[in-house]
Motif scaffolding. Sequence first.
Motif, PDB file in Angstrom:
ATOM      1  N   UNK A 110       0.840  -1.200   0.000  1.00  0.00           N
ATOM      2  CA  UNK A 110       0.000   0.000   0.000  1.00  0.00           C
ATOM      3  C   UNK A 110       0.872   1.247   0.000  1.00  0.00           C
ATOM      4  N   UNK A 111       1.865   1.281   0.886  1.00  0.00           N
ATOM      5  CA  UNK A 111       2.743   2.447   0.981  1.00  0.00           C
ATOM      6  C   UNK A 111       3.491   2.675  -0.327  1.00  0.00           C
ATOM      7  N   UNK A 112       3.921   1.595  -0.966  1.00  0.00           N
ATOM      8  CA  UNK A 112       4.635   1.722  -2.239  1.00  0.00           C
ATOM      9  C   UNK A 112       3.731   2.287  -3.325  1.00  0.00           C
ATOM     10  N   UNK A 113       2.527   1.743  -3.451  1.00  0.00           N
ATOM     11  CA  UNK A 113       1.616   2.191  -4.508  1.00  0.00           C
ATOM     12  C   UNK A 113       1.138   3.633  -4.284  1.00  0.00           C
ATOM     13  N   UNK A 114       0.988   4.032  -3.032  1.00  0.00           N
ATOM     14  CA  UNK A 114       0.614   5.426  -2.758  1.00  0.00           C
ATOM     15  C   UNK A 114       1.780   6.350  -3.076  1.00  0.00           C
ATOM     16  N   UNK A 115       2.979   5.941  -2.696  1.00  0.00           N
ATOM     17  CA  UNK A 115       4.171   6.743  -2.972  1.00  0.00           C
ATOM     18  C   UNK A 115       4.351   6.959  -4.481  1.00  0.00           C
ATOM     19  N   UNK A 116       4.048   5.941  -5.269  1.00  0.00           N
ATOM     20  CA  UNK A 116       4.188   6.036  -6.729  1.00  0.00           C
ATOM     21  C   UNK A 116       2.958   6.672  -7.380  1.00  0.00           C
ATOM     22  N   UNK A 117       1.986   7.109  -6.558  1.00  0.00           N
ATOM     23  CA  UNK A 117       0.744   7.743  -7.025  1.00  0.00           C
ATOM     24  C   UNK A 117      -0.099   6.792  -7.872  1.00  0.00           C
ATOM     25  N   UNK A 118       0.033   5.501  -7.606  1.00  0.00           N
ATOM     26  CA  UNK A 118      -0.789   4.510  -8.292  1.00  0.00           C
ATOM     27  C   UNK A 118      -2.151   4.397  -7.611  1.00  0.00           C
ATOM     28  N   UNK A 119      -2.142   4.416  -6.275  1.00  0.00           N
ATOM     29  CA  UNK A 119      -3.376   4.331  -5.514  1.00  0.00           C
ATOM     30  C   UNK A 119      -3.691   5.686  -4.883  1.00  0.00           C
ATOM     31  N   UNK A 120      -4.851   6.232  -5.238  1.00  0.00           N
ATOM     32  CA  UNK A 120      -5.348   7.447  -4.592  1.00  0.00           C
ATOM     33  C   UNK A 120      -6.612   7.162  -3.792  1.00  0.00           C
ATOM     34  N   UNK A 121      -7.247   6.065  -4.094  1.00  0.00           N
ATOM     35  CA  UNK A 121      -8.455   5.661  -3.388  1.00  0.00           C
ATOM     36  C   UNK A 121      -8.661   4.171  -3.578  1.00  0.00           C
ATOM     37  N   UNK A 122      -9.595   3.563  -2.858  1.00  0.00           N
ATOM     38  CA  UNK A 122      -9.802   2.112  -2.947  1.00  0.00           C
ATOM     39  C   UNK A 122     -10.241   1.653  -4.327  1.00  0.00           C
ATOM     40  N   UNK A 123     -10.905   2.523  -5.080  1.00  0.00           N
ATOM     41  CA  UNK A 123     -11.347   2.145  -6.419  1.00  0.00           C
ATOM     42  C   UNK A 123     -10.160   1.843  -7.331  1.00  0.00           C
ATOM     43  N   UNK A 124      -9.009   2.458  -7.045  1.00  0.00           N
ATOM     44  CA  UNK A 124      -7.817   2.246  -7.880  1.00  0.00           C
ATOM     45  C   UNK A 124      -7.252   0.843  -7.711  1.00  0.00           C
ATOM     46  N   UNK A 125      -7.559   0.187  -6.587  1.00  0.00           N
ATOM     47  CA  UNK A 125      -7.069  -1.175  -6.362  1.00  0.00           C
ATOM     48  C   UNK A 125      -7.581  -2.105  -7.458  1.00  0.00           C
ATOM     49  N   UNK A 126      -8.838  -1.918  -7.850  1.00  0.00           N
ATOM     50  CA  UNK A 126      -9.445  -2.804  -8.834  1.00  0.00           C
ATOM     51  C   UNK A 126      -9.120  -2.387 -10.266  1.00  0.00           C
ATOM     52  N   UNK A 127      -8.317  -1.349 -10.408  1.00  0.00           N
ATOM     53  CA  UNK A 127      -7.835  -0.905 -11.719  1.00  0.00           C
ATOM     54  C   UNK A 127      -6.319  -0.776 -11.680  1.00  0.00           C
ATOM     55  N   UNK A 128      -5.701  -1.646 -10.894  1.00  0.00           N
ATOM     56  CA  UNK A 128      -4.267  -1.525 -10.622  1.00  0.00           C
ATOM     57  C   UNK A 128      -3.440  -1.567 -11.896  1.00  0.00           C
ATOM     58  N   UNK A 129      -3.721  -2.531 -12.758  1.00  0.00           N
ATOM     59  CA  UNK A 129      -2.937  -2.637 -13.994  1.00  0.00           C
ATOM     60  C   UNK A 129      -3.110  -1.392 -14.863  1.00  0.00           C
ATOM     61  N   UNK A 130      -4.343  -0.879 -14.957  1.00  0.00           N
ATOM     62  CA  UNK A 130      -4.594   0.326 -15.745  1.00  0.00           C
ATOM     63  C   UNK A 130      -3.875   1.529 -15.153  1.00  0.00           C
TER      64      UNK A 130
END
Length: 347
Positions: A110-130
């Motif tokens: 979680x910390x890695x994906x937030x740091x890389x601005x991949x995750x901004x909210x829980x909805x982004x988890x289900x669109x991780x590859x995109x």
Amino acid sequence: MRRCIMKMKSSGLMRAWGDRVTIQRAGDVIPQIVTVVDTDRAGRSPPFDFPEACPECGSAAVREKNDKGELDVRRRCTGGLVCPAQRIERLKHFVSRKALDIEGLGSKQIELFVEKDILRGPQDIFRLEERIAASGAPRLAEWPGFGAVSADNLLAAINARRSISFSRFLNGLGIRHVGQITSSTFARAYGDWPSFWAAVEAARDGALFGAADSGLTEIDGIGQTAAEALVAFAREPHNLEMLEALLADVTIEPEDVASEDTPVSGKTVVFTGTLEQMTRDEAKARASALGAKVSGSVSAKTDYLVAGAKAGSKRAKAEALGVTVLSEEDWLTLIAGGTPEAPDGEP
């Protein structure tokens, strides 16, 4: 300043930043300002204007009320999962074992994906590859610490949670005062998400917890505090946008409505000690599904204490109060419709 306050035994006058105030020792410990003595003093600073919006995300900052109708002294951001200041910890809760339980998506990820601005909210988890592709980063399998197998396993674990139970989903949203037990209570009361959310919207759009609350506070075990927290969540546009995006990728499974005919329906149950055939959380969830009220403490109102190995003070208190103490096997027998064995020495 602090030494002066702590030495005061009851109440008195003190000078602080030019103002004179009366203080008392609240709860026999904490200094509490009771009144300002010289309210008409020249040169007084203007009253502090508390913010009504979160400085990080712009969501409403509100003072909550408890079940007695008393206002909290603090203001809290209602942004929840959409607030940058809360994002990492909220996302950790969303994927935790008691919520969506996404294996392989832990604190470090979680910390890695937030740091890389991949995750901004829980909805982004289900669109991780995109999200990864849109950022210009390489495929997840090429990231340090992942590899093809771990990347595939993580994506599979995410996909496995595209269908999730009502209670887990609601708990995962991390709404204040709406935790695991409260989420389960709402899920059993309404059965499906659309019915529940319609009630929340009715409370939001109507008179505050009057006739328009559609029964939110009429559910046994639900107080005004939890209902108000839901309404505050539903009033925040950021939360509604996040929820809409989530529901585009996640199916919320209906919850089994508890039958009133179960052996433990309406009973108050406390679990303590180490259980062998299920985790404590699984036992609580099962009890709630059967209509029992799960509590964390023993009182005279407790009907059953289910005691596993190494049960301690709760068992002693239950025995002192005359509460029925069941072993794990007794509990399983009871909820299956059988008759538990009587404790030693009882008929």
